[in-house]
Each structure stands twice: as C-alpha cells, then as structure tokens.
Scaffold this motif. Structure first.
Motif, PDB file in Angstrom:
ATOM      1  N   MET A 108      -1.554   3.849   2.350  1.00 46.65           N
ATOM      2  CA  MET A 108      -0.653   4.881   1.833  1.00 46.65           C
ATOM      3  C   MET A 108       0.405   4.172   0.993  1.00 46.65           C
ATOM      4  O   MET A 108       0.833   3.070   1.331  1.00 46.65           O
ATOM      5  CB  MET A 108       0.017   5.668   2.964  1.00 46.65           C
ATOM      6  CG  MET A 108      -0.925   6.492   3.824  1.00 46.65           C
ATOM      7  SD  MET A 108      -0.037   7.457   5.111  1.00 46.65           S
ATOM      8  CE  MET A 108       0.731   8.728   4.082  1.00 46.65           C
ATOM      9  N   SER A 109       0.812   4.800  -0.096  1.00 44.34           N
ATOM     10  CA  SER A 109       1.853   4.227  -0.948  1.00 44.34           C
ATOM     11  C   SER A 109       2.534   5.356  -1.708  1.00 44.34           C
ATOM     12  O   SER A 109       2.066   6.504  -1.697  1.00 44.34           O
ATOM     13  CB  SER A 109       1.262   3.203  -1.928  1.00 44.34           C
ATOM     14  OG  SER A 109       0.375   3.831  -2.835  1.00 44.34           O
ATOM     15  N   ARG A 144      -0.353  -0.344   5.641  1.00 44.66           N
ATOM     16  CA  ARG A 144      -1.072  -1.424   4.962  1.00 44.66           C
ATOM     17  C   ARG A 144      -2.003  -2.157   5.924  1.00 44.66           C
ATOM     18  O   ARG A 144      -1.798  -2.142   7.135  1.00 44.66           O
ATOM     19  CB  ARG A 144      -0.076  -2.448   4.397  1.00 44.66           C
ATOM     20  CG  ARG A 144       0.931  -1.884   3.419  1.00 44.66           C
ATOM     21  CD  ARG A 144       2.046  -2.884   3.136  1.00 44.66           C
ATOM     22  NE  ARG A 144       2.846  -3.148   4.330  1.00 44.66           N
ATOM     23  CZ  ARG A 144       3.689  -4.172   4.469  1.00 44.66           C
ATOM     24  NH1 ARG A 144       3.814  -5.051   3.495  1.00 44.66           N
ATOM     25  NH2 ARG A 144       4.386  -4.327   5.575  1.00 44.66           N
ATOM     26  N   ASP A 198       2.734   5.820  -4.853  1.00 43.75           N
ATOM     27  CA  ASP A 198       1.998   6.277  -6.036  1.00 43.75           C
ATOM     28  C   ASP A 198       0.504   6.453  -5.778  1.00 43.75           C
ATOM     29  O   ASP A 198      -0.263   6.734  -6.698  1.00 43.75           O
ATOM     30  CB  ASP A 198       2.211   5.318  -7.211  1.00 43.75           C
ATOM     31  CG  ASP A 198       1.780   3.887  -6.892  1.00 43.75           C
ATOM     32  OD1 ASP A 198       1.211   3.661  -5.804  1.00 43.75           O
ATOM     33  OD2 ASP A 198       2.031   2.996  -7.726  1.00 43.75           O
ATOM     34  N   GLY A 199       0.089   6.273  -4.514  1.00 43.81           N
ATOM     35  CA  GLY A 199      -1.316   6.460  -4.179  1.00 43.81           C
ATOM     36  C   GLY A 199      -2.218   5.320  -4.597  1.00 43.81           C
ATOM     37  O   GLY A 199      -3.443   5.448  -4.542  1.00 43.81           O
ATOM     38  N   LYS A 200      -1.627   4.180  -4.988  1.00 45.46           N
ATOM     39  CA  LYS A 200      -2.427   3.033  -5.424  1.00 45.46           C
ATOM     40  C   LYS A 200      -2.490   1.983  -4.314  1.00 45.46           C
ATOM     41  O   LYS A 200      -1.472   1.669  -3.689  1.00 45.46           O
ATOM     42  CB  LYS A 200      -1.835   2.427  -6.696  1.00 45.46           C
ATOM     43  CG  LYS A 200      -1.901   3.369  -7.894  1.00 45.46           C
ATOM     44  CD  LYS A 200      -1.315   2.730  -9.140  1.00 45.46           C
ATOM     45  CE  LYS A 200      -1.403   3.681 -10.335  1.00 45.46           C
ATOM     46  NZ  LYS A 200      -0.800   3.081 -11.554  1.00 45.46           N
ATOM     47  N   SER A 201      -3.669   1.429  -4.114  1.00 44.46           N
ATOM     48  CA  SER A 201      -3.870   0.494  -3.003  1.00 44.46           C
ATOM     49  C   SER A 201      -3.260  -0.875  -3.262  1.00 44.46           C
ATOM     50  O   SER A 201      -3.120  -1.671  -2.332  1.00 44.46           O
ATOM     51  CB  SER A 201      -5.364   0.344  -2.707  1.00 44.46           C
ATOM     52  OG  SER A 201      -6.051  -0.141  -3.845  1.00 44.46           O
ATOM     53  N   ASN A 202      -2.891  -1.169  -4.511  1.00 41.87           N
ATOM     54  CA  ASN A 202      -2.244  -2.459  -4.793  1.00 41.87           C
ATOM     55  C   ASN A 202      -0.721  -2.365  -4.734  1.00 41.87           C
ATOM     56  O   ASN A 202      -0.025  -3.352  -4.957  1.00 41.87           O
ATOM     57  CB  ASN A 202      -2.689  -3.011  -6.147  1.00 41.87           C
ATOM     58  CG  ASN A 202      -2.278  -2.125  -7.315  1.00 41.87           C
ATOM     59  OD1 ASN A 202      -1.791  -1.012  -7.121  1.00 41.87           O
ATOM     60  ND2 ASN A 202      -2.483  -2.617  -8.528  1.00 41.87           N
ATOM     61  N   ASN A 203      -0.203  -1.168  -4.424  1.00 37.26           N
ATOM     62  CA  ASN A 203       1.239  -0.997  -4.238  1.00 37.26           C
ATOM     63  C   ASN A 203       1.548  -1.263  -2.764  1.00 37.26           C
ATOM     64  O   ASN A 203       1.587  -0.351  -1.944  1.00 37.26           O
ATOM     65  CB  ASN A 203       1.671   0.409  -4.639  1.00 37.26           C
ATOM     66  CG  ASN A 203       3.170   0.627  -4.492  1.00 37.26           C
ATOM     67  OD1 ASN A 203       3.901  -0.276  -4.075  1.00 37.26           O
ATOM     68  ND2 ASN A 203       3.637   1.820  -4.812  1.00 37.26           N
ATOM     69  N   ASN A 250      -1.939   9.200   0.162  1.00 29.87           N
ATOM     70  CA  ASN A 250      -3.108   8.427   0.577  1.00 29.87           C
ATOM     71  C   ASN A 250      -3.677   7.687  -0.625  1.00 29.87           C
ATOM     72  O   ASN A 250      -3.725   8.226  -1.738  1.00 29.87           O
ATOM     73  CB  ASN A 250      -4.183   9.343   1.150  1.00 29.87           C
ATOM     74  CG  ASN A 250      -3.762   9.999   2.448  1.00 29.87           C
ATOM     75  OD1 ASN A 250      -2.719   9.665   3.016  1.00 29.87           O
ATOM     76  ND2 ASN A 250      -4.552  10.938   2.925  1.00 29.87           N
ATOM     77  N   THR A 251      -4.109   6.455  -0.414  1.00 30.99           N
ATOM     78  CA  THR A 251      -4.748   5.708  -1.494  1.00 30.99           C
ATOM     79  C   THR A 251      -6.251   5.966  -1.476  1.00 30.99           C
ATOM     80  O   THR A 251      -6.793   6.541  -0.525  1.00 30.99           O
ATOM     81  CB  THR A 251      -4.485   4.196  -1.351  1.00 30.99           C
ATOM     82  OG1 THR A 251      -5.184   3.710  -0.197  1.00 30.99           O
ATOM     83  CG2 THR A 251      -2.995   3.911  -1.206  1.00 30.99           C
ATOM     84  N   GLU A 252      -6.918   5.511  -2.517  1.00 30.26           N
ATOM     85  CA  GLU A 252      -8.370   5.690  -2.595  1.00 30.26           C
ATOM     86  C   GLU A 252      -9.078   4.925  -1.483  1.00 30.26           C
ATOM     87  O   GLU A 252     -10.180   5.294  -1.054  1.00 30.26           O
ATOM     88  CB  GLU A 252      -8.883   5.241  -3.974  1.00 30.26           C
ATOM     89  CG  GLU A 252      -8.950   3.733  -4.206  1.00 30.26           C
ATOM     90  CD  GLU A 252      -7.608   3.072  -4.504  1.00 30.26           C
ATOM     91  OE1 GLU A 252      -7.599   1.848  -4.733  1.00 30.26           O
ATOM     92  OE2 GLU A 252      -6.571   3.776  -4.507  1.00 30.26           O
TER      93      GLU A 252
END
Length: 229
Positions: free
Chosen positions: A50-51, A96, A53-58, A71-73
């Motif tokens: 979860m972030s 994370r 902006d929904g991005k997994s690298n955040n 939720n991220t992808e």
C-alpha cells in the motif's frame, strides 16, 4: 522510571505456507533499495503493498499525514496479505515487505514518533527468517519466528544483522492508534505503559531557562517565566 513497553509478541499467528505462497509470486518483481542509505550495509530492499500513490516502488514510511493509502498492483496478486490487512481494523500509513539479504546489517538507529505512545505504531510479521538473524531493540535480542506478529517501539534504538545464509523477509505494517488497537494492546500490558513519562526539569535547569528567557526580554518569554516560577 520509564515503563514504556518496548515490544509485544501478540497471541496471533498467521499461516506460514500461505504467507510464503503470496511472497513466492512477487519475489521476481522489482524490489527497491531502502532509502536510508547510511543506515545499512549489504542489500536491504522493499516493495510496497500500500502507498499514497498506489505504486509498489513508493516505499516511504511516513507518519500519519492524512493522505489516503491505495493498494498497489502487487497487493492485487496477494490474497492472503489482503486477508491479513483486513484483519487489522486501523488506518494504515505504510504496508511493505522488507527484505534483508544474507550478510546484510541495519545499523543501530531510532525512528521518529513510531511508538504506540505517539499514536502510531509498527507491526512485524516474519515470513522468511532464520535463527541467525539478530534483531536488537533497546539492548534486548528479539527472536521473531515465521508467522508471528510483533509490535516494536521503533523510537528506541534498534538494529538488525542477518548472519544467516538465507534472506530475511518481513511484512511490516505501520498504523494509527484507535479504540480497536487499544483493546488489542491493553490485553498485553496496562494502559499506563503506553504513556510517555513526563519530562521533569531540575531546579538548576529551570534557573538556566529563566535566565535565557530574561535575556530575550519579550512578552512571550516573560509569560513563560511566570509559568516556570
């Protein structure tokens, strides 16, 4: 005397096989190097579930900013991780996976306002670990096992050294305190052990502060002097 609770091993356990099944599907995804470059040696990487902006690298873990978490992808492909998050009825500020490679070390450090007494907290759920991981919190070694759920007060100095031959991966959840979490935490320790001790000032310190305030000679400083006397 400081009676703040440093850690809790909750009487909660999660299915290790299901944890590893979800993890297996994302081990080959892109993991981001941790942003605190000076705090570790070796390889320490993360992927966000979860972030903001929904991005997994955040992978930034910020205190409660009021921003809505998305939720991220990655989380979309992890049904058991989603089930675990739904189990915890509190606002999440970071979710994370943190991977500490074999031979890597996180240096002693402390985080800011990340204890239950601050209204925020961090949970650790080990997914892959080994007996040679040394997690030290305020001078005490914590032996976290796969599938367990731990609270750590990250305001206190802590460090991790993975001296084993296997990478160590935890699901780490940061959240905001509420009535539901109070009920959870107060089952493990009295309420007064989650309250910051009052900072007391010696008479000598008080006189030094008053002297400095007098030197400033402002209306606000004079008002503070009245309160100190």
């Amino acid at each position: 005397m400081d009676t703040l609770i440093r850690f809790i091993k909750f009487p909660i356990s999660f299915d290790v096989d299901k944890l590893k099944s979800d993890l297996l599907g994302i081990l080959n995804k892109s993991w981001t190097a941790h942003y605190n470059k000076n705090d570790y040696t070796g390889k320490w990487t993360s992927v966000a579930l979860m972030s903001t902006d929904g991005k997994s690298n955040n992978i930034f873990a910020l205190s409660n900013t009021g921003d809505e978490m998305m939720n991220t992808e990655i989380l979309a492909s992890c049904p058991y991780f989603k089930e675990i998050l739904e189990h915890f009825h509190f606002e999440k500020t970071a979710v994370r996976l943190l991977q500490l490679a074999a031979g890597a070390e996180i240096k002693p450090h402390s985080d800011h306002c990340l204890g239950y007494e601050d209204g925020s907290f961090r949970l650790h759920i080990p997914i892959i670990t080994n007996p040679d991981v040394e997690f030290i919190l305020d001078g005490k070694r914590l032996m976290m096992k796969e599938g367990e759920c731990w609270y750590i007060d990250a305001n206190f100095t802590h460090s991790v050294a993975n001296r084993g031959n296997q990478d160590r991966i935890h699901l780490v959840i940061d959240g905001v305190r509420n009535d539901w979490t109070d009920a959870l935490f107060y089952k493990e320790a009295p309420e007064n052990q989650f309250v910051k001790p009052e900072i007391t000032m010696s008479e000598e310190q008080k006189l030094l502060v008053i002297a400095e305030l007098k030197r400033m000679n402002t209306s606000a400083a004079n008002e503070l002097i009245k309160n100190l006397k």
